[in-house]
Design a protein around this motif. Structure first.
Motif, PDB file in Angstrom:
ATOM      1  N   ASP A 138       0.827  -1.210   0.000  1.00 30.75           N
ATOM      2  CA  ASP A 138       0.000   0.000   0.000  1.00 30.75           C
ATOM      3  C   ASP A 138       0.862   1.260   0.000  1.00 30.75           C
ATOM      4  O   ASP A 138       0.556   2.239  -0.696  1.00 30.75           O
ATOM      5  CB  ASP A 138      -0.916   0.001   1.231  1.00 30.75           C
ATOM      6  N   THR A 139       1.939   1.247   0.771  1.00 30.49           N
ATOM      7  CA  THR A 139       2.825   2.409   0.818  1.00 30.49           C
ATOM      8  C   THR A 139       3.486   2.650  -0.534  1.00 30.49           C
ATOM      9  O   THR A 139       3.555   3.791  -1.016  1.00 30.49           O
ATOM     10  CB  THR A 139       3.906   2.218   1.900  1.00 30.49           C
ATOM     11  N   LEU A 140       3.965   1.584  -1.166  1.00 28.98           N
ATOM     12  CA  LEU A 140       4.591   1.712  -2.484  1.00 28.98           C
ATOM     13  C   LEU A 140       3.589   2.186  -3.526  1.00 28.98           C
ATOM     14  O   LEU A 140       3.915   3.005  -4.394  1.00 28.98           O
ATOM     15  CB  LEU A 140       5.198   0.368  -2.902  1.00 28.98           C
ATOM     16  N   LEU A 141       2.369   1.667  -3.435  1.00 28.07           N
ATOM     17  CA  LEU A 141       1.320   2.077  -4.372  1.00 28.07           C
ATOM     18  C   LEU A 141       0.991   3.559  -4.191  1.00 28.07           C
ATOM     19  O   LEU A 141       0.838   4.302  -5.169  1.00 28.07           O
ATOM     20  CB  LEU A 141       0.079   1.218  -4.158  1.00 28.07           C
ATOM     21  N   ALA A 142       0.888   3.997  -2.943  1.00 25.10           N
ATOM     22  CA  ALA A 142       0.590   5.408  -2.667  1.00 25.10           C
ATOM     23  C   ALA A 142       1.702   6.315  -3.180  1.00 25.10           C
ATOM     24  O   ALA A 142       1.443   7.406  -3.715  1.00 25.10           O
ATOM     25  CB  ALA A 142       0.387   5.610  -1.171  1.00 25.10           C
ATOM     26  N   ASP A 143       2.949   5.874  -3.033  1.00 26.18           N
ATOM     27  CA  ASP A 143       4.095   6.683  -3.480  1.00 26.18           C
ATOM     28  C   ASP A 143       4.171   6.777  -5.000  1.00 26.18           C
ATOM     29  O   ASP A 143       4.424   7.847  -5.549  1.00 26.18           O
ATOM     30  CB  ASP A 143       5.401   6.082  -2.949  1.00 26.18           C
ATOM     31  N   GLY A 144       3.988   5.627  -5.663  1.00 25.87           N
ATOM     32  CA  GLY A 144       4.235   5.573  -7.106  1.00 25.87           C
ATOM     33  C   GLY A 144       3.021   5.763  -7.981  1.00 25.87           C
ATOM     34  O   GLY A 144       3.143   6.252  -9.120  1.00 25.87           O
ATOM     35  N   MET A 145       1.844   5.380  -7.475  1.00 27.21           N
ATOM     36  CA  MET A 145       0.619   5.463  -8.279  1.00 27.21           C
ATOM     37  C   MET A 145      -0.519   5.985  -7.404  1.00 27.21           C
ATOM     38  O   MET A 145      -1.465   5.257  -7.077  1.00 27.21           O
ATOM     39  CB  MET A 145       0.269   4.081  -8.845  1.00 27.21           C
ATOM     40  N   PRO A 146      -0.423   7.236  -6.990  1.00 27.97           N
ATOM     41  CA  PRO A 146      -1.394   7.769  -6.016  1.00 27.97           C
ATOM     42  C   PRO A 146      -2.838   7.727  -6.491  1.00 27.97           C
ATOM     43  O   PRO A 146      -3.747   7.548  -5.681  1.00 27.97           O
ATOM     44  CB  PRO A 146      -0.909   9.199  -5.776  1.00 27.97           C
ATOM     45  N   LYS A 147      -3.088   7.886  -7.802  1.00 24.14           N
ATOM     46  CA  LYS A 147      -4.469   7.853  -8.293  1.00 24.14           C
ATOM     47  C   LYS A 147      -5.096   6.482  -8.050  1.00 24.14           C
ATOM     48  O   LYS A 147      -6.254   6.382  -7.620  1.00 24.14           O
ATOM     49  CB  LYS A 147      -4.519   8.202  -9.776  1.00 24.14           C
ATOM     50  N   ILE A 148      -4.344   5.426  -8.337  1.00 26.70           N
ATOM     51  CA  ILE A 148      -4.854   4.076  -8.101  1.00 26.70           C
ATOM     52  C   ILE A 148      -5.044   3.852  -6.611  1.00 26.70           C
ATOM     53  O   ILE A 148      -6.065   3.301  -6.170  1.00 26.70           O
ATOM     54  CB  ILE A 148      -3.894   3.020  -8.684  1.00 26.70           C
ATOM     55  N   TYR A 149      -4.068   4.301  -5.833  1.00 29.42           N
ATOM     56  CA  TYR A 149      -4.135   4.112  -4.382  1.00 29.42           C
ATOM     57  C   TYR A 149      -5.397   4.748  -3.804  1.00 29.42           C
ATOM     58  O   TYR A 149      -6.155   4.109  -3.057  1.00 29.42           O
ATOM     59  CB  TYR A 149      -2.891   4.706  -3.722  1.00 29.42           C
ATOM     60  N   PHE A 150      -5.655   6.004  -4.147  1.00 28.66           N
ATOM     61  CA  PHE A 150      -6.810   6.702  -3.578  1.00 28.66           C
ATOM     62  C   PHE A 150      -8.123   6.129  -4.114  1.00 28.66           C
ATOM     63  O   PHE A 150      -9.131   6.101  -3.406  1.00 28.66           O
ATOM     64  CB  PHE A 150      -6.709   8.207  -3.833  1.00 28.66           C
ATOM     65  N   ASN A 151      -8.115   5.678  -5.357  1.00 30.98           N
ATOM     66  CA  ASN A 151      -9.313   5.030  -5.899  1.00 30.98           C
ATOM     67  C   ASN A 151      -9.630   3.742  -5.134  1.00 30.98           C
ATOM     68  O   ASN A 151     -10.787   3.471  -4.782  1.00 30.98           O
ATOM     69  CB  ASN A 151      -9.121   4.728  -7.381  1.00 30.98           C
ATOM     70  N   PHE A 152      -8.585   2.952  -4.854  1.00 26.88           N
ATOM     71  CA  PHE A 152      -8.782   1.734  -4.082  1.00 26.88           C
ATOM     72  C   PHE A 152      -9.265   2.058  -2.667  1.00 26.88           C
ATOM     73  O   PHE A 152     -10.139   1.372  -2.124  1.00 26.88           O
ATOM     74  CB  PHE A 152      -7.484   0.924  -4.024  1.00 26.88           C
ATOM     75  N   LYS A 153      -8.690   3.082  -2.064  1.00 28.86           N
ATOM     76  CA  LYS A 153      -9.114   3.470  -0.719  1.00 28.86           C
ATOM     77  C   LYS A 153     -10.586   3.898  -0.710  1.00 28.86           C
ATOM     78  O   LYS A 153     -11.343   3.553   0.197  1.00 28.86           O
ATOM     79  CB  LYS A 153      -8.233   4.605  -0.194  1.00 28.86           C
ATOM     80  N   THR A 273      13.870  -1.418   1.169  1.00 29.47           N
ATOM     81  CA  THR A 273      14.618  -1.854   2.351  1.00 29.47           C
ATOM     82  C   THR A 273      14.110  -1.167   3.614  1.00 29.47           C
ATOM     83  O   THR A 273      13.935  -1.807   4.658  1.00 29.47           O
ATOM     84  CB  THR A 273      16.120  -1.549   2.160  1.00 29.47           C
ATOM     85  N   ARG A 274      13.844   0.134   3.507  1.00 28.89           N
ATOM     86  CA  ARG A 274      13.346   0.884   4.671  1.00 28.89           C
ATOM     87  C   ARG A 274      11.979   0.355   5.119  1.00 28.89           C
ATOM     88  O   ARG A 274      11.721   0.207   6.325  1.00 28.89           O
ATOM     89  CB  ARG A 274      13.246   2.368   4.315  1.00 28.89           C
ATOM     90  N   LEU A 275      11.119   0.055   4.168  1.00 27.30           N
ATOM     91  CA  LEU A 275       9.782  -0.450   4.514  1.00 27.30           C
ATOM     92  C   LEU A 275       9.855  -1.836   5.150  1.00 27.30           C
ATOM     93  O   LEU A 275       9.117  -2.139   6.090  1.00 27.30           O
ATOM     94  CB  LEU A 275       8.897  -0.482   3.265  1.00 27.30           C
ATOM     95  N   ILE A 276      10.747  -2.681   4.640  1.00 25.70           N
ATOM     96  CA  ILE A 276      10.935  -4.003   5.240  1.00 25.70           C
ATOM     97  C   ILE A 276      11.414  -3.861   6.678  1.00 25.70           C
ATOM     98  O   ILE A 276      10.914  -4.544   7.595  1.00 25.70           O
ATOM     99  CB  ILE A 276      11.933  -4.837   4.414  1.00 25.70           C
ATOM    100  N   GLN A 277      12.368  -2.972   6.888  1.00 25.10           N
ATOM    101  CA  GLN A 277      12.901  -2.770   8.242  1.00 25.10           C
ATOM    102  C   GLN A 277      11.843  -2.216   9.182  1.00 25.10           C
ATOM    103  O   GLN A 277      11.808  -2.549  10.366  1.00 25.10           O
ATOM    104  CB  GLN A 277      14.110  -1.833   8.181  1.00 25.10           C
ATOM    105  N   ARG A 278      10.963  -1.366   8.659  1.00 27.14           N
ATOM    106  CA  ARG A 278       9.924  -0.781   9.501  1.00 27.14           C
ATOM    107  C   ARG A 278       8.811  -1.788   9.831  1.00 27.14           C
ATOM    108  O   ARG A 278       8.392  -1.896  10.989  1.00 27.14           O
ATOM    109  CB  ARG A 278       9.303   0.431   8.789  1.00 27.14           C
ATOM    110  N   GLU A 279       8.356  -2.523   8.818  1.00 26.26           N
ATOM    111  CA  GLU A 279       7.210  -3.401   9.006  1.00 26.26           C
ATOM    112  C   GLU A 279       7.590  -4.801   9.490  1.00 26.26           C
ATOM    113  O   GLU A 279       6.783  -5.480  10.138  1.00 26.26           O
ATOM    114  CB  GLU A 279       6.419  -3.519   7.691  1.00 26.26           C
ATOM    115  N   LEU A 280       8.808  -5.231   9.169  1.00 26.32           N
ATOM    116  CA  LEU A 280       9.256  -6.576   9.551  1.00 26.32           C
ATOM    117  C   LEU A 280      10.636  -6.467  10.199  1.00 26.32           C
ATOM    118  O   LEU A 280      11.633  -6.958   9.662  1.00 26.32           O
ATOM    119  CB  LEU A 280       9.307  -7.487   8.315  1.00 26.32           C
TER     120      LEU A 280
END
Length: 283
Positions: A138-153, A273-280
């Motif tokens: 979800d974070t990657l989608l929001a960063d790279g494809m915000p229109k799709i992200y917000f539509n899904f939300k 890498t940062r997201l992996i370290q944060r979430e896992l």
């Protein structure tokens, strides 16, 4: 190439397949192999690369090799208290197109032990890790494809609605064979980060179709069941029995790769890498 790319982090011996297959054969001969699991295996095989006709139950030249590999995999998983997961037959079938069963089994075991794949194959015991991978996507989608992200939300559609279907079969359910073969060359070498790049690339290809006002229609599209697209594909003669689900949308190797290449503008391995370290953090 694929065997070298995946490696052998589990340090399985070259006789591992023979050992697990022997146990599976004994269980089958005495009737102790779970019949419900055997039924799942047969159904899964019947859905594996059907247009190639190589794995057709009872008559395909590679049918028995595939069934044997899956039975051995079930035995290996049972030692960890894990069961069969529909979709694995497609991965095993793809491997058998490129190597002998003994090598294919080692690659299958090691490939599905990579953390992301192990999480999605791990059932309830890995639920927390799967949820972490959803947040990462979800974070990657929001960063790279915000229109799709917000539509899904807006439509309350989370990665849980589509990501497991893509990853558990490593895209073989949804993408044409040629596109999958090219993706596999990279993702077996690069691992989980490219798995996510490929998934984001699929959404990029589908983007013009993703802005339905109706949530049900959007879910049908993601499942490859959009009625309007099916009718158009039938009219154009693009419907083949057993074809990948997204072929009705005209998804092909070239288009998908263009979208993946275009992600170079914003994709950063450091973000992954940062997201992996944060979430896992324990990974």
């Amino acid at each position: 190439m694929w065997q070298n790319a995946v490696g052998n982090a589990l340090a399985l011996s070259k006789d591992a397949y023979k050992s697990y297959m022997s146990r599976a054969t004994r269980a089958l001969s005495v009737g102790s192999f779970p019949p419900d699991i055997l039924a799942l295996i047969e159904e899964d095989i019947s859905l594996s690369l059907p247009t190639l006709h190589l794995f057709a139950p009872g008559r395909g030249p590679l049918y028995q090799d595939l069934k044997d590999m899956l039975c051995a995999w079930v035995v290996a998983r049972s030692d960890e208290g894990l069961s069969y997961v529909p979709g694995v037959a497609k991965i095993a079938a793809m491997l058998l197109l490129n190597m002998a069963p003994q090598q294919g089994f080692l690659v299958l075991r090691n490939l599905l032990e990579r953390h992301c794949m192990r999480s999605f194959y791990g059932g309830m015991s890995s639920r927390d890790d799967v949820e972490a991978y959803y947040r990462i996507f979800d974070t990657l989608l929001a960063d790279g494809m915000p229109k799709i992200y917000f539509n899904f939300k807006q439509h309350q559609i989370s990665p849980a609605a589509y990501l497991p279907d893509w990853l558990i079969s490593l895209f073989l359910d949804h993408l044409p064979f040629e596109a999958c073969a090219r993706l596999w060359d990279i993702l077996l070498l690069e691992g989980d980060s490219f798995l996510y790049r490929a998934a984001l690339g699929i959404l990029a290809v589908l983007e013009p179709r993703l802005f339905f006002p109706d949530r049900r229609e959007l879910l049908e599209l993601l499942k490859g069941e959009n009625k309007a697209a099916i009718e158009v594909a039938k009219r154009d003669g693009r419907i083949l029995e057993g074809a990948a689900k997204y072929e009705i949308y005209g998804v092909d190797e070239e288009t998908l790769w263009e979208r993946i290449d275009s992600m170079e503008e914003w994709w950063k391995e450091s973000t992954w890498t940062r997201l992996i370290q944060r979430e896992l953090p324990d990974l």
